[in-house]
Design an enzyme around this catalytic site. Structure first.
Site, PDB file in Angstrom:
ATOM      1  N   GLU A 139      -7.124   4.566  15.761  1.00  0.00           N
ATOM      2  CA  GLU A 139      -6.739   3.168  15.822  1.00  0.00           C
ATOM      3  C   GLU A 139      -6.013   2.841  16.998  1.00  0.00           C
ATOM      4  O   GLU A 139      -4.904   3.369  17.404  1.00  0.00           O
ATOM      5  CB  GLU A 139      -5.827   2.759  14.532  1.00  0.00           C
ATOM      6  CG  GLU A 139      -6.539   2.862  13.162  1.00  0.00           C
ATOM      7  CD  GLU A 139      -5.540   2.373  12.118  1.00  0.00           C
ATOM      8  OE1 GLU A 139      -4.300   1.933  12.338  1.00  0.00           O
ATOM      9  OE2 GLU A 139      -5.760   3.002  10.998  1.00  0.00           O
ATOM     10  N   ASN A 170      -4.798   7.239   4.288  1.00  0.00           N
ATOM     11  CA  ASN A 170      -4.659   6.491   5.521  1.00  0.00           C
ATOM     12  C   ASN A 170      -2.871   6.714   6.102  1.00  0.00           C
ATOM     13  O   ASN A 170      -2.240   6.453   5.148  1.00  0.00           O
ATOM     14  CB  ASN A 170      -4.778   5.075   5.306  1.00  0.00           C
ATOM     15  CG  ASN A 170      -4.751   4.212   6.870  1.00  0.00           C
ATOM     16  OD1 ASN A 170      -5.859   4.340   7.313  1.00  0.00           O
ATOM     17  ND2 ASN A 170      -3.796   3.767   6.959  1.00  0.00           N
ATOM     18  N   GLU A 171      -2.883   7.575   6.828  1.00  0.00           N
ATOM     19  CA  GLU A 171      -1.336   7.453   7.621  1.00  0.00           C
ATOM     20  C   GLU A 171      -0.452   8.044   6.710  1.00  0.00           C
ATOM     21  O   GLU A 171       0.475   7.426   6.131  1.00  0.00           O
ATOM     22  CB  GLU A 171      -0.658   6.144   7.981  1.00  0.00           C
ATOM     23  CG  GLU A 171      -1.746   5.797   9.530  1.00  0.00           C
ATOM     24  CD  GLU A 171      -0.930   4.710  10.197  1.00  0.00           C
ATOM     25  OE1 GLU A 171      -0.555   3.763   9.547  1.00  0.00           O
ATOM     26  OE2 GLU A 171      -1.588   4.291  11.330  1.00  0.00           O
ATOM     27  N   GLN A 229      -2.632 -10.786   8.834  1.00  0.00           N
ATOM     28  CA  GLN A 229      -3.170 -12.017   9.426  1.00  0.00           C
ATOM     29  C   GLN A 229      -3.107 -12.305  11.186  1.00  0.00           C
ATOM     30  O   GLN A 229      -3.733 -12.884  11.760  1.00  0.00           O
ATOM     31  CB  GLN A 229      -3.196 -13.050   8.735  1.00  0.00           C
ATOM     32  CG  GLN A 229      -1.886 -13.319   8.300  1.00  0.00           C
ATOM     33  CD  GLN A 229      -1.669 -14.650   7.431  1.00  0.00           C
ATOM     34  OE1 GLN A 229      -1.731 -15.800   7.900  1.00  0.00           O
ATOM     35  NE2 GLN A 229      -1.627 -14.403   6.093  1.00  0.00           N
ATOM     36  N   MET A 230      -1.681 -11.739  11.478  1.00  0.00           N
ATOM     37  CA  MET A 230      -1.098 -12.219  12.818  1.00  0.00           C
ATOM     38  C   MET A 230      -1.322 -10.636  13.622  1.00  0.00           C
ATOM     39  O   MET A 230      -0.875 -10.530  14.794  1.00  0.00           O
ATOM     40  CB  MET A 230       0.496 -12.207  12.707  1.00  0.00           C
ATOM     41  CG  MET A 230       1.149 -13.254  11.799  1.00  0.00           C
ATOM     42  SD  MET A 230       0.149 -14.706  12.117  1.00  0.00           S
ATOM     43  CE  MET A 230       0.868 -15.286  13.790  1.00  0.00           C
ATOM     44  N   ARG A 284       0.830  -1.215  -0.054  1.00  0.00           N
ATOM     45  CA  ARG A 284      -0.053  -0.022  -0.011  1.00  0.00           C
ATOM     46  C   ARG A 284       0.900   1.158  -0.033  1.00  0.00           C
ATOM     47  O   ARG A 284       2.039   1.145   0.112  1.00  0.00           O
ATOM     48  CB  ARG A 284      -0.990   0.193   1.220  1.00  0.00           C
ATOM     49  CG  ARG A 284      -0.382  -0.036   2.358  1.00  0.00           C
ATOM     50  CD  ARG A 284      -1.139   0.037   3.706  1.00  0.00           C
ATOM     51  NE  ARG A 284      -0.339   0.090   5.067  1.00  0.00           N
ATOM     52  CZ  ARG A 284      -0.969  -0.403   6.193  1.00  0.00           C
ATOM     53  NH1 ARG A 284      -2.201  -0.017   6.494  1.00  0.00           N
ATOM     54  NH2 ARG A 284      -0.222  -0.403   7.354  1.00  0.00           N
TER      55      ARG A 284
HETATM   56  C1  GAL Z   1      -1.769   1.160  10.714  1.00  0.00           C
HETATM   57  C2  GAL Z   1      -2.587   1.470   9.673  1.00  0.00           C
HETATM   58  C3  GAL Z   1      -3.866   0.152   9.578  1.00  0.00           C
HETATM   59  C4  GAL Z   1      -3.061  -1.205   9.970  1.00  0.00           C
HETATM   60  C5  GAL Z   1      -2.331  -0.933  11.474  1.00  0.00           C
HETATM   61  C6  GAL Z   1      -1.649  -2.141  11.756  1.00  0.00           C
HETATM   62  O1  GAL Z   1      -0.679   1.489  10.131  1.00  0.00           O
HETATM   63  O2  GAL Z   1      -3.530   2.431   9.703  1.00  0.00           O
HETATM   64  O3  GAL Z   1      -4.290   0.086   8.434  1.00  0.00           O
HETATM   65  O4  GAL Z   1      -2.034  -1.572   9.077  1.00  0.00           O
HETATM   66  O5  GAL Z   1      -1.525   0.108  11.345  1.00  0.00           O
HETATM   67  O6  GAL Z   1      -1.330  -2.150  12.939  1.00  0.00           O
END
Ligand code: GAL
Length: 615
Positions: free
Chosen positions: A296, A118-119, A345-346, A80
């Site tokens: 998140e 995203n980020e 997946q982990m 990505r």
């Molecule tokens: C962030 C991201 C998410 C996911 C997550 C995993 O960097 O925005 O999409 O990848 O980390 O910890």
């Protein structure tokens, strides 16, 4: 989700290949259904724009939209964030998909907020050394280094960068290349200009999206920033957002991006660093001009750090409360259900891959319960302002002057010392000029300080701590003469500097030591801190202190203690792993230790938060 007590869900942030499976062919039915399902259950939706994951067909159309790394390698498709912020064709594709989404869902009442991309910057994706970036940088230079009456006169840029050195002078703007792959280091002024340009590209890329969404929707827009990504100006991106949000992965960060001793990392391996999340909370509160979320929150082991331990029981609850104590409006968890396939997946979710509850679920339910009866946390200024500046971070990256020395680490060291004195802090941009209400203002490492900020600080009655390496450079990275820091009314000059090996700390006269970086201070202002050999380490004039060295924690505490006393700040010496946040009449206490701790007449349970009304 509703049963758990969740109220918000974010969706869609990487879904481009399903939204537009082929150029111009849209499929919104699945998203309509998802939004309707979630919304009619009473959940509010944050809809993400999918621009962090351009689909494969888009590359066939624009093969040169991929970013190029500093070694000239093209960053390929297959994960990505594979785009260059400067590629006009990619920007156009982003406008089209964002417009399509905004048009379709702009007035959908379930879509109560938006997230752009995203980020930004995650996976080292801010800088690109592509032909698109080079062409855009040339334009930027032409615009930036055009003095009055000097339209297009390259001599302004040559003078600003000092290009006479090593015969680096240009005859016109089209000769300017990007500062990578040079034989030895590129001109620091060239690199700093490229860093400023790149930051501007991120800001305009984001604004492209917010302008479109605002045209169709009155719901607020955010972006989810990532911890310790500092290579573009988050305050400037925040300027075009309605609120800020950031992604908090305390255990991943401790292993991956906090520069601490192995013993501290071991002690807090299942809790995270007791100051790292708070630093970002205090930062994003300002980026969002008072409004911020965690988009998140880590709910269990992640997949991406060198080691990925499980949090201690109770930690997810403590992290969540810590965010609320720092003024977060909302905390959302990444992710709902663990994905059984592909790269993550982990990575734990609130649900296991089979849909059963993962351990964090019970804690999330507990917080949702607790929040039902809890009043909001007041929003007011903290007593201490700590300036953090992305441009200064770039300047240190370009010219660390000693291996591994970083601006972020310096500011974070000051933050940690202030926090271990029990102080509450606002992290402020260097463009801020109104310091009303602060008792102490710290600006370590701010290499270039604008004259507006210098004047604002000189006008403030707060105690002010500058240095090391503050106001020591001109805007284009050269050394000012007369020698810095040139503080009004003070006679303090940095006449020489040195960086130190990790094994050569220099003891201070009383406690602690100079580490990493030292400036030789001369002048007639008062010497307030000395090394054991009697040389000045800090000097002051009235309420302004200039510190000419990076200190260890003991040294910072010794220096800050008396300054806080003069500022009439109530300090307390907090044990390791115990932190507090005082806000208005309330105080939140946090214990990151596995043992109960007694402090200030309170008994803090292991891994706990305690909300106390102070008056
Ligand atoms: C962030 C991201 C998410 C996911 C997550 C995993 O960097 O925005 O999409 O990848 O980390 O910890």
């Amino acid at each position: 989700m509703v049963e758990v007590g969740l109220t918000w869900v974010r969706i869609g942030e990487f879904a481009w290949s399903r939204l537009e499976p082929q150029k111009g062919v849209y499929n919104f039915q699945w998203l309509d259904r998802a939004i309707e399902t979630l919304g009619s259950a009473g959940l509010k939706i944050v809809l993400g724009t999918p621009t962090a994951a351009p689909p494969r067909w888009l590359l066939d159309k624009h093969p040169d939209m991929l970013a190029v790394d500093e070694f000239g390698n093209i960053r390929k498709f297959g994960s990505r964030r594979h785009y260059c912020f400067s590629h006009e064709g990619y920007r156009e594709e982003c406008s089209i998909i964002v417009s399509a989404l905004a048009e379709r869902y702009g007035s959908n009442t379930h879509v109560a907020a938006w997230q752009t991309d995203n980020e930004y910057g995650c996976h080292n994706t801010t800088f690109s050394y592509s032909p698109s970036a080079r062409d855009a940088f040339r334009k930027w230079c032409r615009k930036t280094y055009t003095g009055k009456g000097n339209n297009g006169d390259i001599s302004v840029l040559n003078a600003a960068w000092g290009n006479v050195f090593w015969s680096m002078e240009y005859e016109n703007f089209d000769q300017i290349d990007l500062p990578n792959l040079t034989v030895t280091e590129a001109n620091p002024a060239h690199r700093l200009a490229f860093s400023r340009f790149t930051s501007d590209q991120v800001v305009s890329f984001n604004k492209l999206q917010t302008d479109i969404i605002h045209g169709y929707s009155s719901s607020p827009i955010t972006h989810n920033f990532m911890g310790r990504i500092t290579d573009f100006d988050h305050f400037a991106v925040g300027h075009n957002l309605d609120f800020a949000s950031w992604d908090s992965y305390p255990l991943g960060f401790l292993e991956d991006r906090v520069g601490e001793s192995a013993s501290l990392k071991k002690k807090f391996a299942r809790q995270g660093h007791p100051d790292f999340q708070a630093f970002h909370h205090d930062l994003y509160r300002t980026v969002g001009r008072g409004r911020w979320w965690i988009m998140e929150q880590q709910p269990g082991p992640v997949n991406w750090a060198p080691y990925n331990p499980e949090p201690l029981p109770g930690m997810v609850r403590v992290w969540t409360w810590e965010a609320f104590a720092h003024g977060a409006e909302t905390v959302t968890y990444f992710r709902w259900r663990q994905a059984p396939f592909a790269q993550e997946q982990m990575h734990a979710g609130l649900l296991r891959p089979d849909g059963e509850d993962a351990p964090a679920m019970a804690e999330v339910k507990a917080v949702a319960e607790e929040l039902r009866d809890a009043g909001d946390v007041e929003f007011c200024r903290a007593s201490v302002a700590l300036i953090f500046d992305y441009d200064a971070d770039a300047a240190w990256r370009i010219q660390p002057h000693g291996e591994g020395l970083s601006y972020f680490d310096l500011v974070f060291d000051v933050y940690k010392a202030l926090r271990s004195l029990g102080l509450s802090i606002d992290i402020c941009p260097s463009k801020m000029l109104d310091f009303e209400g602060y008792s102490l203002i710290c600006a370590p490492g701010l290499m270039y300080m604008s004259s507006a900020l210098k004047l604002a600080l000189a006008d403030s009655s707060a105690q002010i701590l500058l240095g090391p390496r503050t106001a020591v450079k001109e805007e284009n990275m050269s050394i000012p003469v007369p020698l810095p820091p040139d503080i009004p009314h003070a006679d303090i000059a940095v006449t020489r500097v040195e960086s130190l090996r990790p094994d050569m700390p220099i003891p201070l006269e009383k406690n602690g030591a100079v580490i990493n970086y030292r400036e030789v201070l001369e002048g007639t202002s008062l010497v307030t801190l000395k090394m054991s050999n009697g040389a000045a380490v800090a000097m002051s004039e009235g309420n302004i202190f200039y510190l000419g060295a990076w200190l260890d924690q003991e040294g910072f505490l010794d220096l800050l203690g008396p300054i806080c006393d003069t500022a009439r700040l109530e300090t307390i010496s907090l044990p390791d792993g115990v932190r507090r946040r005082v806000i208005g009449e309330e105080c939140f206490w946090f214990n990151f230790n596995e043992e109960a701790i007694e402090v200030s007449g309170l008994l803090l349970d292991p891994i706990s938060v305690l909300r106390q009304v102070t008056e």
